[in-house]
Write a protein that holds these residues in place. Sequence first.
Motif, PDB file in Angstrom:
ATOM      1  N   GLU A 154       0.788  -1.117   0.080  1.00  0.00           N
ATOM      2  CA  GLU A 154      -0.035  -0.045  -0.013  1.00  0.00           C
ATOM      3  C   GLU A 154       0.747   1.410   0.026  1.00  0.00           C
ATOM      4  N   GLN A 155       0.271   2.381  -0.585  1.00  0.00           N
ATOM      5  CA  GLN A 155       1.178   3.573  -0.752  1.00  0.00           C
ATOM      6  C   GLN A 155       0.724   4.681   0.370  1.00  0.00           C
ATOM      7  N   VAL A 156       1.755   5.251   0.833  1.00  0.00           N
ATOM      8  CA  VAL A 156       1.844   6.194   1.825  1.00  0.00           C
ATOM      9  C   VAL A 156       2.411   7.666   1.262  1.00  0.00           C
ATOM     10  N   ALA A 157       1.438   8.645   0.868  1.00  0.00           N
ATOM     11  CA  ALA A 157       2.011  10.033   0.570  1.00  0.00           C
ATOM     12  C   ALA A 157       3.065  10.802   1.608  1.00  0.00           C
ATOM     13  N   ILE A 158       3.959  11.326   1.393  1.00  0.00           N
ATOM     14  CA  ILE A 158       5.002  11.909   2.462  1.00  0.00           C
ATOM     15  C   ILE A 158       5.186  13.112   1.571  1.00  0.00           C
ATOM     16  N   PRO A 159       5.597  14.274   2.381  1.00  0.00           N
ATOM     17  CA  PRO A 159       6.486  15.275   2.036  1.00  0.00           C
ATOM     18  C   PRO A 159       7.587  15.025   1.071  1.00  0.00           C
ATOM     19  N   ALA A 195      12.102  -5.045   0.850  1.00  0.00           N
ATOM     20  CA  ALA A 195      11.607  -6.515   1.309  1.00  0.00           C
ATOM     21  C   ALA A 195      11.046  -6.269   2.696  1.00  0.00           C
ATOM     22  N   ALA A 196      11.708  -5.740   3.466  1.00  0.00           N
ATOM     23  CA  ALA A 196      11.486  -5.631   4.985  1.00  0.00           C
ATOM     24  C   ALA A 196      10.413  -4.733   5.432  1.00  0.00           C
ATOM     25  N   SER A 197       9.810  -3.902   4.419  1.00  0.00           N
ATOM     26  CA  SER A 197       8.928  -2.866   4.651  1.00  0.00           C
ATOM     27  C   SER A 197       7.258  -3.247   4.294  1.00  0.00           C
ATOM     28  N   THR A 198       6.456  -2.678   4.863  1.00  0.00           N
ATOM     29  CA  THR A 198       5.034  -2.909   4.449  1.00  0.00           C
ATOM     30  C   THR A 198       4.497  -1.955   3.116  1.00  0.00           C
ATOM     31  N   VAL A 199       4.781  -0.842   3.576  1.00  0.00           N
ATOM     32  CA  VAL A 199       4.153   0.197   2.730  1.00  0.00           C
ATOM     33  C   VAL A 199       5.185   0.889   1.657  1.00  0.00           C
ATOM     34  N   VAL A 200       4.882   1.512   0.702  1.00  0.00           N
ATOM     35  CA  VAL A 200       5.619   2.125  -0.536  1.00  0.00           C
ATOM     36  C   VAL A 200       5.301   3.470  -0.311  1.00  0.00           C
ATOM     37  N   VAL A 201       6.381   4.254  -0.352  1.00  0.00           N
ATOM     38  CA  VAL A 201       6.029   5.682  -0.132  1.00  0.00           C
ATOM     39  C   VAL A 201       5.957   6.481  -1.495  1.00  0.00           C
ATOM     40  N   ARG A 202       5.150   7.457  -1.236  1.00  0.00           N
ATOM     41  CA  ARG A 202       4.881   8.204  -2.554  1.00  0.00           C
ATOM     42  C   ARG A 202       5.190   9.752  -2.189  1.00  0.00           C
ATOM     43  N   PRO A 203       6.421  10.327  -2.539  1.00  0.00           N
ATOM     44  CA  PRO A 203       6.601  11.593  -2.153  1.00  0.00           C
ATOM     45  C   PRO A 203       5.925  12.829  -3.106  1.00  0.00           C
ATOM     46  N   VAL A 204       5.487  13.536  -2.340  1.00  0.00           N
ATOM     47  CA  VAL A 204       4.616  14.954  -3.123  1.00  0.00           C
ATOM     48  C   VAL A 204       5.124  16.045  -2.513  1.00  0.00           C
ATOM     49  N   GLU A 205       4.692  17.027  -3.056  1.00  0.00           N
ATOM     50  CA  GLU A 205       4.902  18.520  -2.397  1.00  0.00           C
ATOM     51  C   GLU A 205       3.891  18.493  -1.177  1.00  0.00           C
ATOM     52  N   ALA A 206       4.645  19.131  -0.099  1.00  0.00           N
ATOM     53  CA  ALA A 206       3.795  18.937   1.255  1.00  0.00           C
ATOM     54  C   ALA A 206       2.402  19.392   0.982  1.00  0.00           C
ATOM     55  N   GLY A 214      -8.177  11.158   0.136  1.00  0.00           N
ATOM     56  CA  GLY A 214      -9.338  10.441  -0.269  1.00  0.00           C
ATOM     57  C   GLY A 214      -8.920   9.612  -1.513  1.00  0.00           C
ATOM     58  N   ASP A 215      -7.824   9.564  -1.859  1.00  0.00           N
ATOM     59  CA  ASP A 215      -7.297   8.644  -3.230  1.00  0.00           C
ATOM     60  C   ASP A 215      -7.311   7.490  -3.011  1.00  0.00           C
ATOM     61  N   PRO A 216      -7.937   6.701  -3.969  1.00  0.00           N
ATOM     62  CA  PRO A 216      -8.102   5.345  -3.851  1.00  0.00           C
ATOM     63  C   PRO A 216      -6.840   4.473  -3.922  1.00  0.00           C
ATOM     64  N   ASP A 217      -5.939   5.028  -4.527  1.00  0.00           N
ATOM     65  CA  ASP A 217      -4.612   4.351  -4.629  1.00  0.00           C
ATOM     66  C   ASP A 217      -3.659   4.681  -3.279  1.00  0.00           C
ATOM     67  N   ILE A 218      -4.092   5.495  -2.306  1.00  0.00           N
ATOM     68  CA  ILE A 218      -3.386   5.865  -1.354  1.00  0.00           C
ATOM     69  C   ILE A 218      -3.948   5.570   0.101  1.00  0.00           C
ATOM     70  N   ALA A 219      -3.065   4.895   0.776  1.00  0.00           N
ATOM     71  CA  ALA A 219      -3.725   4.150   2.169  1.00  0.00           C
ATOM     72  C   ALA A 219      -3.589   5.030   3.066  1.00  0.00           C
ATOM     73  N   GLY A 220      -2.662   6.026   2.975  1.00  0.00           N
ATOM     74  CA  GLY A 220      -2.398   7.114   3.951  1.00  0.00           C
ATOM     75  C   GLY A 220      -1.562   8.300   3.632  1.00  0.00           C
ATOM     76  N   VAL A 221      -1.603   9.263   4.483  1.00  0.00           N
ATOM     77  CA  VAL A 221      -0.768  10.668   4.111  1.00  0.00           C
ATOM     78  C   VAL A 221      -0.117  11.172   5.512  1.00  0.00           C
ATOM     79  N   ILE A 222       0.977  11.379   5.494  1.00  0.00           N
ATOM     80  CA  ILE A 222       1.721  12.152   6.376  1.00  0.00           C
ATOM     81  C   ILE A 222       1.779  13.614   5.980  1.00  0.00           C
ATOM     82  N   VAL A 223       0.924  14.435   6.892  1.00  0.00           N
ATOM     83  CA  VAL A 223       0.404  15.829   6.601  1.00  0.00           C
ATOM     84  C   VAL A 223       0.968  16.671   7.485  1.00  0.00           C
ATOM     85  N   ASN A 224       1.897  17.680   7.314  1.00  0.00           N
ATOM     86  CA  ASN A 224       2.133  18.602   8.436  1.00  0.00           C
ATOM     87  C   ASN A 224       0.985  19.349   8.998  1.00  0.00           C
ATOM     88  N   ASN A 225       1.095  19.817  10.254  1.00  0.00           N
ATOM     89  CA  ASN A 225      -0.085  20.282  10.932  1.00  0.00           C
ATOM     90  C   ASN A 225      -0.635  21.480  10.351  1.00  0.00           C
TER      91      ASN A 225
END
Length: 318
Positions: A154-159, A195-206, A214-225
Amino acid sequence: MSESVPVLPPKSGGGRRNGLIAGIVVVALVVVGAIAYFATRGSSDEPTADGSTAPTVVKLGTTDVAQPHWEILKDLAAEENIDLEIVGFSEYTQPNPAVTDGDIDLNAFQHILYLADHNNNTGDDLQPIGSTLIVPLPLYSEKHTTVDEFTKGEQVAIPNDATNQARALFVLEGAGLIAFTGDPRSPTPDDIDTAASTVVVRPVEASQTAGLIGDPDIAGVIVNNNFASDAGFDLDGYVYADDPSSAGAQPYINVIAARPEDADNPVYQRIVELYHDPSVTESVVESSGGTAVIVEGYDAAKLQQVLKDTQANLKAAG
C-alpha cells in the motif's frame, strides 16, 4: 555625491557669511542623509504630523497566514508601536529566499532541520532568533484506524522536501511500516529496505499531501499540522505520530528566522517575546487541536547552536 561643493571667493567682511553658507550646506547634507536613511529602512522613529512616533514596520512571512494567532500578535505589537505585517506564502520554498532578498524581515514557518538544509544547499546563513512550537508529524488514513491494518505494497504519501521527507520516513519507521537498509541520519526513499517494509512511499509536495487522503490508490498520508488544519482534518484523528518531547526532537523545533546581521535586532527580539504571550500561545495550541507544544527555554544562542550542529550532521550524512 558626484559634484563637489563650490568654493566661494573671499569677500571683504564675508567671514560670517561664509560660515553661514557652510552651515547651510552641512544642514542640507544632514537632511538629505536623514531622508535617505528613513527611506531605505521601511520603518522610522521620525515624529509624525501629530507629534507621535511613526511605528516600526516589520514584515514576517509564514505559510499559515490565516491562523488567528497572527492577528493577536499583530495587535500586541501595535501596542508597542510595531506595525507587524504578516505576509502569506503558499509553499515552503518561498519564505527563506524572501528573507535573504530583503523582501521580508522575518519568517516563521520552518523547523531547524529545514533551515539547516536550506542553508547548506544555498549558502545562506539565516539564523533562528526565537522558538515557537513543535508539533508531532501525523500519519492519517481514511482506510485504516491502526498501523496493523496496513498491508504489503500500500502507498503512503509523504512530503518530498528533504527535511520533512526525512522526518516522515522516521515516522513510518517508528510505526513499523518501513525499515531502513542502514542507520541513516537523514533518510531518503533510497534508504528503505523494500523487502522488509510494509508500505511504499509516494513523495509529493508538502501542501499536496492532505488532498490525497481520499485517493483510492493512497492508504495513508503524512501531513504537516498547518496543512492538515487548513484541510479540515480531525487533528486528533491520526493513526500514528512521533513524540515531540523526545530527546531527538530538537531539530524539529519551529523557529522565527532572520538574516544573520539582524539576529540581535531588539525589535525582532521583542516580537519573539510577544509570540510567547499567553494570548498568542493559547491560540496557537487551540488552532492545532491541542497538538502543538510551545517551546520555552531556548534563547537565540541555544537555537543557533542547534542549527550549527544540525547543519554539520546533514553535511556528514552527505
